[in-house]
Enzyme design. Sequence first.
Site, short mmCIF file in Angstrom:
data_model
loop_
_atom_site.label_atom_id
_atom_site.label_comp_id
_atom_site.label_asym_id
_atom_site.label_seq_id
_atom_site.Cartn_x
_atom_site.Cartn_y
_atom_site.Cartn_z
N ASP A 48 0.82 -1.23 0.00
CA ASP A 48 0.00 0.00 0.00
C ASP A 48 0.85 1.27 0.00
O ASP A 48 0.47 2.29 0.57
CB ASP A 48 -0.95 0.01 1.21
CG ASP A 48 -1.85 -1.20 1.21
OD1 ASP A 48 -2.32 -1.57 0.12
OD2 ASP A 48 -2.08 -1.77 2.29
N HIS A 92 -5.08 -1.89 -5.53
CA HIS A 92 -4.44 -0.66 -5.99
C HIS A 92 -5.52 0.36 -6.31
O HIS A 92 -6.41 0.09 -7.10
CB HIS A 92 -3.64 -0.91 -7.27
CG HIS A 92 -2.54 -1.91 -7.11
ND1 HIS A 92 -1.66 -1.89 -6.06
CD2 HIS A 92 -2.17 -2.96 -7.87
CE1 HIS A 92 -0.80 -2.89 -6.19
NE2 HIS A 92 -1.09 -3.56 -7.27
#
Length: 425
Positions: free
Chosen positions: A12, A40
């Site tokens: 992340d 994503h």
Amino acid sequence: MLTSICGINWGDEGKGRMVDLLSEKFDIVCRYQGGNNAGHTVINDKGRFILNLLPSGILREDVVNVMGPGMVIDIKHLCGEIEKLREGGIKISPKNLKISDKAIITMPYNVLQDVMEEDRLTKATGKPYGSTRRGIAPVYADKYMKKAFRMGELLNLALLYKRLPDIVEWKNLTIKAYGFEPVTVEAMKEYFETYGKPLADYVCDVGIYLNEANKAGKNIMFEAQLGALRDIDFGIVPYTSSSSTIAAYAPIGAGVPNLKLNNSIGIMKAYSSCVGAGPFTCEYFGDKAEKLRELGGEYGAATGRPRRVGPFDVVASRYGIRCQGADEIALTKLDVLSGYEEIEICTHYTLDGKVIDEFPFTDVLDECKPVFEKVKGWNCDISKCRKAGDLPKAALDYIKLLEKLCGCKIKYVSVGAERDAYIEM
Ligand code: GDP
Ligand code: MG
């Protein structure tokens, strides 16, 4: 030009947004590992998209996207993801999406196994692995047991169905032992019929395609999911993913083991975040954590789970950079730190009173304590800055300090989630 884009931290870091940005200079984007446990988030002129399986280049019309043999593909999820993007106006066809015939199919029973085991662990030990419960570990296990199905088999379902009953019988040995209802051959056939058939047109030997593209001088990008600290070999075991998130694996996982990377770009966040369980030495708690989580919007893209947060961790990031062989860094989310008068950095750990500079064998991480140092913040909005000269001195100093502490050049800095909110240093 062959470039990998990899995570330096726990995942992340903003890989999706950097791939979306940098893919402008690339003809092809390949995913080379993992499955739909990835999340994503990409925001661009077409809208806000969450990608789990598809490479982030799918949002650019002239980019060809490859899903490599290193991936595990939940075909039901992929059909849904393609559908959703199409609704958002994205065109997807075998022209811009190629799926390796050697990529592994995640089965519904793998998802069930993941849930059964996390629940068992929770009951037995109170400490689940923090899996995304999407079947990733069980399907990679099946791959190594040589009992998994591959995307190429969708092209000849009659042959696949000959193999199916024995594998279902084998899998049910496990499922029954957990006290769950066995799965049926019919249900699995339906899975292949409903979600496999529509994908068959995309399946090919991506190695042939990529080698030809490389010979023709095309630029190829390899997009990783998760970060170095979640790598199956080099990460924080057992709180890792089940695949290799490392740049060196990219050519293999993408289907071109004969090709060598020209460079590796590491995506590193200006502070730390971590989803799921396991040691996270630099972690903030209480109000401090709450503030950073809110400022950074740190909630999982795939699961919505609040992410654990902390300041930038020099020890872990330096290790991540080494594992990824990063030549340069894209530092993301610097704008999130704008609300601080003073910014903390975790510069070292201590273990039994001794200072630690190198990321240790991960079993001792639980005993490690973070050492925080403070630097001056800039305490003003930087989200409109587009060149280094626009940044306040304290922000430039912060970037230079991280560069020095980590020993790697920071080439890009992002100051917002939108495609153009970045600075090339
Ligand atoms: P990935 O898994 O590495 O692709 O990262 P995620 O998408 O899971 O998490 C990154 C989050 O930060 C996403 O919500 C992005 O929209 C957001 N983001 C990316 N870059 C920036 C940035 O520079 N500033 C801010 N404020 N948000 C960003
Ligand atoms: Mg993510």
